[in-house]
Motif scaffolding. Structure first.
Motif, PDB file in Angstrom:
ATOM      1  N   HIS A   1      -9.692  -9.865  -0.936  1.00 19.28           N
ATOM      2  CA  HIS A   1      -8.792  -8.745  -0.592  1.00 19.28           C
ATOM      3  C   HIS A   1      -8.746  -7.764  -1.768  1.00 19.28           C
ATOM      4  CE1 HIS A   1      -7.764 -11.299   2.687  1.00 19.28           C
ATOM      5  NE2 HIS A   1      -7.035 -12.141   1.993  1.00 19.28           N
TER       6      HIS A   1
ATOM      7  N   HIS B   1      -6.323  -5.380  -2.495  1.00 20.71           N
ATOM      8  CA  HIS B   1      -5.054  -5.138  -3.230  1.00 20.71           C
ATOM      9  C   HIS B   1      -3.964  -6.042  -2.663  1.00 20.71           C
ATOM     10  CE1 HIS B   1      -5.105  -2.625   0.366  1.00 20.71           C
ATOM     11  NE2 HIS B   1      -3.810  -2.873   0.405  1.00 20.71           N
TER      12      HIS B   1
ATOM     13  N   ARG C   1      -0.378  -7.030  -1.059  1.00 18.06           N
ATOM     14  CA  ARG C   1       0.520  -6.461  -0.051  1.00 18.06           C
ATOM     15  C   ARG C   1       1.927  -6.341  -0.665  1.00 18.06           C
ATOM     16  NH1 ARG C   1      -0.882  -9.980   5.276  1.00 18.06           N
ATOM     17  NH2 ARG C   1      -2.737  -8.891   6.006  1.00 18.06           N
TER      18      ARG C   1
ATOM     19  N   GLN D   1       4.033  -9.027  -2.832  1.00 14.64           N
ATOM     20  CA  GLN D   1       3.223 -10.179  -3.292  1.00 14.64           C
ATOM     21  C   GLN D   1       3.154 -10.186  -4.826  1.00 14.64           C
ATOM     22  OE1 GLN D   1      -0.563  -9.737  -1.182  1.00 14.64           O
ATOM     23  NE2 GLN D   1      -0.103 -11.542   0.061  1.00 14.64           N
TER      24      GLN D   1
ATOM     25  N   PRO E   1       7.527 -10.688   6.332  1.00 16.56           N
ATOM     26  CA  PRO E   1       7.349 -10.862   7.768  1.00 16.56           C
ATOM     27  C   PRO E   1       6.300 -11.935   8.073  1.00 16.56           C
ATOM     28  CG  PRO E   1       6.302  -8.828   7.055  1.00 16.56           C
ATOM     29  CD  PRO E   1       7.044  -9.377   5.875  1.00 16.56           C
ATOM     30  N   THR E   2       6.283 -12.400   9.307  1.00 15.77           N
ATOM     31  CA  THR E   2       5.238 -13.366   9.711  1.00 15.77           C
ATOM     32  C   THR E   2       3.895 -12.689   9.468  1.00 15.77           C
ATOM     33  OG1 THR E   2       5.520 -12.455  11.906  1.00 15.77           O
ATOM     34  CG2 THR E   2       6.495 -14.594  11.524  1.00 15.77           C
ATOM     35  N   GLY E   3       2.963 -13.437   8.907  1.00 14.68           N
ATOM     36  CA  GLY E   3       1.638 -12.869   8.638  1.00 14.68           C
ATOM     37  C   GLY E   3       1.635 -11.948   7.438  1.00 14.68           C
ATOM     38  N   GLY E   4       2.758 -11.957   6.699  1.00  8.30           N
ATOM     39  CA  GLY E   4       2.869 -10.991   5.596  1.00  8.30           C
ATOM     40  C   GLY E   4       2.070 -11.356   4.364  1.00  8.30           C
ATOM     41  N   GLY E   5       1.664 -12.632   4.233  1.00 10.85           N
ATOM     42  CA  GLY E   5       0.864 -13.043   3.076  1.00 10.85           C
ATOM     43  C   GLY E   5       1.656 -13.851   2.053  1.00 10.85           C
ATOM     44  N   LYS E   6       2.583 -14.652   2.547  1.00  9.63           N
ATOM     45  CA  LYS E   6       3.419 -15.453   1.626  1.00  9.63           C
ATOM     46  C   LYS E   6       2.594 -16.489   0.872  1.00  9.63           C
ATOM     47  CE  LYS E   6       6.342 -16.213   5.059  1.00  9.63           C
ATOM     48  NZ  LYS E   6       5.915 -15.120   5.945  1.00  9.63           N
ATOM     49  N   SER E   7       1.580 -17.044   1.497  1.00  7.79           N
ATOM     50  CA  SER E   7       0.794 -18.101   0.836  1.00  7.79           C
ATOM     51  C   SER E   7       0.174 -17.590  -0.469  1.00  7.79           C
ATOM     52  CB  SER E   7      -0.337 -18.583   1.753  1.00  7.79           C
ATOM     53  OG  SER E   7       0.131 -18.685   3.063  1.00  7.79           O
ATOM     54  N   MET E   8      -0.207 -16.300  -0.449  1.00  4.53           N
ATOM     55  CA  MET E   8      -0.869 -15.745  -1.637  1.00  4.53           C
ATOM     56  C   MET E   8       0.065 -15.808  -2.845  1.00  4.53           C
ATOM     57  SD  MET E   8      -3.910 -14.870  -1.725  1.00  4.53           S
ATOM     58  CE  MET E   8      -4.348 -14.351  -0.092  1.00  4.53           C
TER      59      MET E   8
ATOM     60  N   ALA F   1       9.850 -16.262   6.582  1.00  2.00           N
ATOM     61  CA  ALA F   1       9.603 -15.031   7.343  1.00  2.00           C
ATOM     62  C   ALA F   1      10.844 -14.640   8.116  1.00  2.00           C
ATOM     63  CB  ALA F   1       8.460 -15.237   8.326  1.00  2.00           C
TER      64      ALA F   1
ATOM     65  N   LYS G   1      -5.691 -15.870  13.086  1.00  4.22           N
ATOM     66  CA  LYS G   1      -5.375 -14.494  12.692  1.00  4.22           C
ATOM     67  C   LYS G   1      -5.449 -13.539  13.874  1.00  4.22           C
ATOM     68  CE  LYS G   1      -6.164 -16.089   8.449  1.00  4.22           C
ATOM     69  NZ  LYS G   1      -5.241 -17.241   8.433  1.00  4.22           N
TER      70      LYS G   1
ATOM     71  N   ARG H   1      -1.900 -11.512  13.104  1.00  9.49           N
ATOM     72  CA  ARG H   1      -1.762 -11.785  11.676  1.00  9.49           C
ATOM     73  C   ARG H   1      -2.898 -11.161  10.873  1.00  9.49           C
ATOM     74  NH1 ARG H   1       1.192 -16.287  10.104  1.00  9.49           N
ATOM     75  NH2 ARG H   1      -0.501 -17.067   8.873  1.00  9.49           N
TER      76      ARG H   1
HETATM   77  N1  LIG Z   1      -3.186  -8.941  -0.058  1.00 10.40           N
HETATM   78  C1  LIG Z   1      -3.734  -9.220   1.120  1.00 10.40           C
HETATM   79  N2  LIG Z   1      -4.602  -8.360   1.676  1.00 10.40           N
HETATM   80  C2  LIG Z   1      -5.162  -8.640   2.879  1.00 10.40           C
HETATM   81  N3  LIG Z   1      -4.915  -9.758   3.626  1.00 10.40           N
HETATM   82  C3  LIG Z   1      -4.043 -10.624   3.100  1.00 10.40           C
HETATM   83  C4  LIG Z   1      -3.413 -10.412   1.835  1.00 10.40           C
HETATM   84  N4  LIG Z   1      -2.592 -11.475   1.615  1.00 10.40           N
HETATM   85  C5  LIG Z   1      -2.727 -12.301   2.677  1.00 10.40           C
HETATM   86  N5  LIG Z   1      -3.597 -11.786   3.570  1.00 10.40           N
HETATM   87  C6  LIG Z   1      -3.994 -12.379   4.867  1.00 10.40           C
HETATM   88  O1  LIG Z   1      -2.882 -12.320   5.764  1.00 10.40           O
HETATM   89  C7  LIG Z   1      -2.926 -13.434   6.672  1.00 10.40           C
HETATM   90  C8  LIG Z   1      -1.583 -14.123   6.714  1.00 10.40           C
HETATM   91  O2  LIG Z   1      -1.342 -14.668   5.421  1.00 10.40           O
HETATM   92  P1  LIG Z   1      -0.327 -15.894   5.281  1.00 10.40           P
HETATM   93  O3  LIG Z   1      -0.751 -17.014   6.127  1.00 10.40           O
HETATM   94  O4  LIG Z   1      -0.101 -16.139   3.865  1.00 10.40           O
HETATM   95  O5  LIG Z   1       0.959 -15.211   5.960  1.00 10.40           O
HETATM   96  P2  LIG Z   1       2.430 -15.807   5.979  1.00 10.40           P
HETATM   97  O6  LIG Z   1       3.317 -14.794   5.388  1.00 10.40           O
HETATM   98  O7  LIG Z   1       2.422 -17.162   5.398  1.00 10.40           O
HETATM   99  O8  LIG Z   1       2.667 -15.867   7.524  1.00 10.40           O
HETATM  100  P3  LIG Z   1       3.664 -16.885   8.322  1.00 10.40           P
HETATM  101  O9  LIG Z   1       5.044 -16.390   8.119  1.00 10.40           O
HETATM  102  O10 LIG Z   1       3.202 -16.749   9.724  1.00 10.40           O
HETATM  103  O11 LIG Z   1       3.412 -18.232   7.737  1.00 10.40           O
HETATM  104  C9  LIG Z   1      -4.008 -14.360   6.135  1.00 10.40           C
HETATM  105  O12 LIG Z   1      -5.138 -14.189   6.954  1.00 10.40           O
HETATM  106  C10 LIG Z   1      -4.289 -13.859   4.735  1.00 10.40           C
HETATM  107  O13 LIG Z   1      -5.637 -14.055   4.388  1.00 10.40           O
END
Ligand SMILES: Nc1ncnc2c1ncn2[C@@H]1O[C@H](COP(=O)(O)OP(=O)(O)OP(=O)(O)O)[C@@H](O)[C@H]1O
Ligand SMILES: [Mg+2]
Length: 619
Positions: free
Chosen positions: A34, A36, A38, A41, A59-66, A199, A323, A349
């Protein structure tokens, strides 16, 4: 895949000063592709690296794992990730390993060899692992706590991340008692930063989480809940000719896009998926009534696109990390906005346009309300749960009803439920109410007529006293109530449902009713056609189901109002889908229609007295 060299030069990882933005962006690019970060993050990552507690709402799909995966690459030591679901852990560890990042998870599903290898590594202190995923139950065990303290004393525990942290709060929609045990972490490991991620956390849940975990001067990060790439729509079952046909056409019209359909009941999942499959749609049911093997096969087939649509209960929950889900439908109204947000948030997502379509039915609404009231009563009887949580679940549900029955912007309503005030222009016509306000207003008007007619009938539909012997009230057979309550703590938490089994198998009176039913529709079709109305067919299987539910609701209300034990009520009630569907028809038809039908019937129709039982008062 070949293991990549160490994520960062040792020097950088072990330096006291947290790496700068450029270094972190380099890690994001190199390991995750990626360009940059989000929203929020980077702040969450920098808080973790500087040793500060952080509560992060994204939000859901917002990228919390990162927010915890990058720190694992940027700092010496291991990041411990606490996650509520094994499926979620498996998913993430698999993805990390594919990227050459050393990660593992500890759970009952791991082989003893793998478990032993991980424990040995933790004990000897020579860590190759960057991330270790564990369940809250394991963290709470004294043995594991001792391991964590030892790791920490060696300076090898760099961060503890708690994913889906709203599970710690009983105010949340996914309360997991095991999460409560995490409140000792801060005491046990005061200088290990905690990163709490969720989320969905209404202000009350956020406060509860921060207090329960004992976060110290936490950085609070709240990204907007908005999911701009999701189009929100509500469809109204009661003014739709046939919901199943409408749903089938909706899925067909979108092509073979990956979809999820959420239903309240397992039986609805089974029936609906069978109906869709019969009409050529690749789909499968998923619920806690299926054995583990079936469930994981359904999940694998769906993840790998061998199956297009999953028809699931809330058991198909967190951790479903596909996704490219383009469509999430709710066949029944969810119990709260939080549940709806989580479930509809599984769409898009990958940030591409997706849809959330909710089928709103007045019956479902009454049934859910009854369940929440009933579940609350059950909980109250068996535990000290204050009626505040019952009131809260009903208040949460009211928000969901307002979302469905409102004519305003759906997106605005969702965000307001999470305390986010936004202007109407934010939506940019990405909901049905903004895109086609006249159509939504017309549907609501029709629904209003329907429900007021129905109300009049329902309020006059009086359950006669038990002594009232009628055609339908002289069954001797015992009724067995099978209550299917599922423990709310396991990951298949589903809405509690009470099922009443049909008592009748092919009784002659039923055949009479069914024949009358079919004769009625046969007679009425030409008239309907002449009136330009769609042809009504005899009651379909699913409609019978719905009628059955209606009947069980009515009985339960009778039980509530009259205090007669349901079993006794059932003993007199002729209970079968044919009868229930006729009750349903009776309760929504005009006096004239009923007379026409009764006139069309053979003289066998029961004496006028019994007819009065179900005839609604003149409309
Ligand atoms: N900085 C970024 N730029 C682009 N894509 C990203 C970035 N960070 C995360 N993603 C992508 O966004 C998608 C969702 O990420 P992630 O699973 O961490 O979301 P989440 O916030 O944990 O969602 P949920 O609440 O559903 O668990 C993944 O496919 C991940 O690769
Ligand atoms: Mg997540």
């Amino acid at each position: 895949m070949k293991k990549l060299p160490l994520p960062l030069k040792e020097a950088v990882r072990s330096s006291k000063k947290p790496p700068g933005k450029e270094v972190l962006e380099e890690l994001l690019r190199r390991h995750f592709g990626h360009s940059h970060f989000r929203t929020k993050q980077l702040e969450a990552i920098q808080a973790a690296l500087s040793g500060r507690d952080c509560f992060c709402l994204m939000p859901t799909g917002g990228g919390k794992s990162m927010c915890y995966q990058i720190p694992a690459l940027a700092k010496v030591g291991i990041v411990l990730v606490i996650s509520p679901l094994i499926a979620l852990m498996e998913n993430q560890v698999k993805t990390l390993k594919q990227k050459g990042i050393s990660a593992e998870y500890l759970s009952s599903t791991q082989t003893p060899q793998v478990r032993e290898k991980i424990h040995d590594e933790l004990d000897c202190g020579k860590l190759s692992l960057r991330l270790l995923y564990v369940t809250p139950e394991l963290v709470a065990t004294p043995g594991f706590k001792a391991k964590l303290s030892k790791l920490h004393s060696r300076g090898l525990l760099s961060l503890i991340a708690i994913d889906e942290v709203h599970c710690i709060s009983s105010w949340g929609h996914d309360f997991r008692p095991a999460y409560r045990k995490l409140s000792s972490l801060k005491n046990d490991l005061p200088d290990v930063p905690l990163l709490a991620l969720t989320a969905t956390a209404a202000p009350k849940v956020e406060k509860d989480v921060i207090e329960s975990l004992g976060l110290r001067n936490p950085l609070i990060l709240r990204a907007s809940f908005n999911r701009p790439n999701i189009f929100y729509e509500v469809r109204y079952k009661d003014i739709t000719d046939d919901t199943n046909t409408d749903l089938f056409n909706l899925i067909k019209s979108r092509g073979s896009v990956c979809s999820i359909i959420y239903c309240h009941e397992r039986s609805t999942c089974d029936d609906l998926s069978a109906h869709l499959r019969k009409n050529g749609i690749s789909c499968a049911a998923y619920h806690a009534g299926l054995n583990n093997k079936t469930r994981s096969n359904v999940l694998d087939d769906w993840i790998s696109s061998r199956t297009q649509v999953v028809v699931a209960t809330v058991a198909f929950g967190m951790g479903i990390d596909r996704k490219d889900v383009r469509l999430v439908c709710h066949y029944n109204i969810p119990k709260s906005m939080e549940s709806f947000y989580q479930e509809s948030g599984r769409a898009g997502r990958d940030n591409f346009s997706s849809e959330s379509v909710l089928y709103y039915g007045l019956d479902d609404c009454r049934r859910m309300e009854f369940i929440l009231r009933n579940a609350g009563a059950k909980r109250q009887k068996s535990s000290t749960v204050s009626d505040a949580s019952v009131k809260k679940s009903l208040a949460d549900f009211t928000q969901m009803v307002e979302y469905c029955e409102g004519s305003g912007c759906r997106r605005k309503k969702i965000l307001e439920c999470f305390g986010e005030q936004v202007s109407g222009s934010l939506c940019r016509k990405t909901c049905d109410a903004c895109k086609d306000p006249c159509n939504v207003a017309a549907s609501l008007r029709k629904l209003g007529h329907f429900s007021s007619n129905r109300q009049r009938v329902d309020s006059s539909m009086d359950f006669p006293s038990v002594a009232h012997e009628t055609e339908f009230w002289n069954r001797e057979e015992e009724e067995d109530l099978s209550e299917e309550s599922i423990s709310v703590s396991d990951d298949e938490a589903e809405v509690v449902n009470i099922r009443i089994k049909p008592t009748m198998q092919g009784d002659s009176r039923m055949e009479l009713l069914q024949r009358a039913e079919e004769r009625y529709y046969a007679n009425s079709c030409p008239k309907r056609k002449a009136a330009g109305l769609s042809e009504k067919k005899a009651i379909s299987g699913t409609l019978r189901e719905a009628a059955k539910q209606r009947m069980s609701n009515a009985l339960k209300q009778a039980h509530e109002r009259l205090g007669i034990p349901i079993v006794r009520l059932l003993r007199q009630v002729f209970y079968n889908s044919q009868v229930a569907s006729t009750v349903r028809w009776l309760s929504s038809s005009s006096h004239e229609q009923i007379d026409v039908r009764l006139g069309a019937l053979s003289p066998l129709w029961p004496s006028p007295k019994s007819r009065m039982i179900f005839l609604p008062s003149p409309l």
